[in-house]
Scaffold this active site. Sequence first.
Site, PDB file in Angstrom:
ATOM      1  N   CYS A 134      -0.486   1.476  -1.336  1.00  0.00           N
ATOM      2  CA  CYS A 134      -0.692   1.907   0.058  1.00  0.00           C
ATOM      3  C   CYS A 134      -1.832   2.905   0.157  1.00  0.00           C
ATOM      4  O   CYS A 134      -1.671   4.081  -0.178  1.00  0.00           O
ATOM      5  CB  CYS A 134       0.602   2.515   0.588  1.00  0.00           C
ATOM      6  N   CYS A 137      -1.162   5.795   2.625  1.00  0.00           N
ATOM      7  CA  CYS A 137      -0.251   6.832   2.114  1.00  0.00           C
ATOM      8  C   CYS A 137      -0.919   7.673   1.020  1.00  0.00           C
ATOM      9  O   CYS A 137      -0.761   8.892   0.994  1.00  0.00           O
ATOM     10  CB  CYS A 137       1.011   6.218   1.510  1.00  0.00           C
ATOM     11  N   ASP A 138      -1.635   7.037   0.092  1.00  0.00           N
ATOM     12  CA  ASP A 138      -2.065   7.731  -1.130  1.00  0.00           C
ATOM     13  C   ASP A 138      -3.569   7.933  -1.257  1.00  0.00           C
ATOM     14  O   ASP A 138      -4.021   8.565  -2.221  1.00  0.00           O
ATOM     15  CB  ASP A 138      -1.586   6.932  -2.367  1.00  0.00           C
TER      16      ASP A 138
END
Length: 304
Positions: A134, A137-138
């Site tokens: 992701c 997200c990261d």
Amino acid sequence: MSIQYDLIVVGGGPAGLTAATYARRAGKSVLVLEKAAFGGQITWSPKVENFPGDVSVSGNELGDRFLEQAMSQGAEVELEEVTSVEKTAEGFHVIADSGTSYLSRTVILATGAKPRMLGLPREEEFIGNGISFCAVCDGAFYNGKAVAVYGGGNSALQDALLLSETCSKVYLIHRRGTFRGEAALVDALKARPNVTMLMETTIQSLQGEEELSSVLINCAGPEEVLPIDGLFVAIGHEPDLAAFAPLLSLDQAGYARSGEDCLTPTPGLFVAGDCRAKSVRQVTTAAADGSVAALAACSYLDAV
Ligand code: NAP
């Protein structure tokens, strides 16, 4: 004695939340059970530009709106992982990993799909230590660093675009010579000076001590070591329906077969969204399935 719902929706993504909205508007009692985060896979998309009525919206915001809409119509929602569904004379028993058993007259499975894994040695070990599924997200963990994105669909293209805004270098690695994803995204990537596309290239192995530090790639020639700080895997998704298989008919890839009305071979049990066997998997088609499945469930409830 537990409450009996008219409908329990398993999965709180676009399909499940649309189903909840439609069923509530038809006056049915509805509970949505979601195991991780409401909004589903779309919350991983930095920008959604193909959902009708919205020129551009973040996937997170779109997911929030689906949830807000379902709740404003009176749908109940719970964060619970459903581990099995059993049909008895009383109705469907929907059992969660907390041990709670919910009772419902109908069920819609809208469990989506999970990211496909590379299937390479040491993959599990490097997840969270250099491997991510992701970028939204990261991505921030890799500011100013060199990363690779693996895949050739819209997810990979979008991830590469997002990462190219903050990473020093982005390698987009794809196993074929042409992309499956949209041409507009490919053109946007070609205009980014810090993006290199490695076509007809596959990842052979993952290397590093505690953290991933390089991948071994081959591009129709000798193998080559590509040093990177992070690898974003975007090679598609797979359904996750094994727990419900006894009540379903699954195709070879594990997707649930259904009629046009989203009904499975089990009366009262419907499927909607990416877990359903079909040819196009988009937010629009997930929402469409949700409405079709909910209306079919309402007809079923009214008839029995
Ligand atoms: P996808 O379209 O299925 O693409 C997966 C990619 O990974 C393909 O390029 C495929 O290669 C490659 N691949 C599959 N298995 C592989 C393996 N074992 N090793 C190496 N490469 C492999 O998946 P996706 O990008 O996750 O998208 C899923 C669906 O969501 C699509 O319909 C997409 O359009 C949609 N989506 C929409 C949006 C949006 O609307 N904003 C955003 C993201 C995704 P081949 O091409 O060679 O098969």
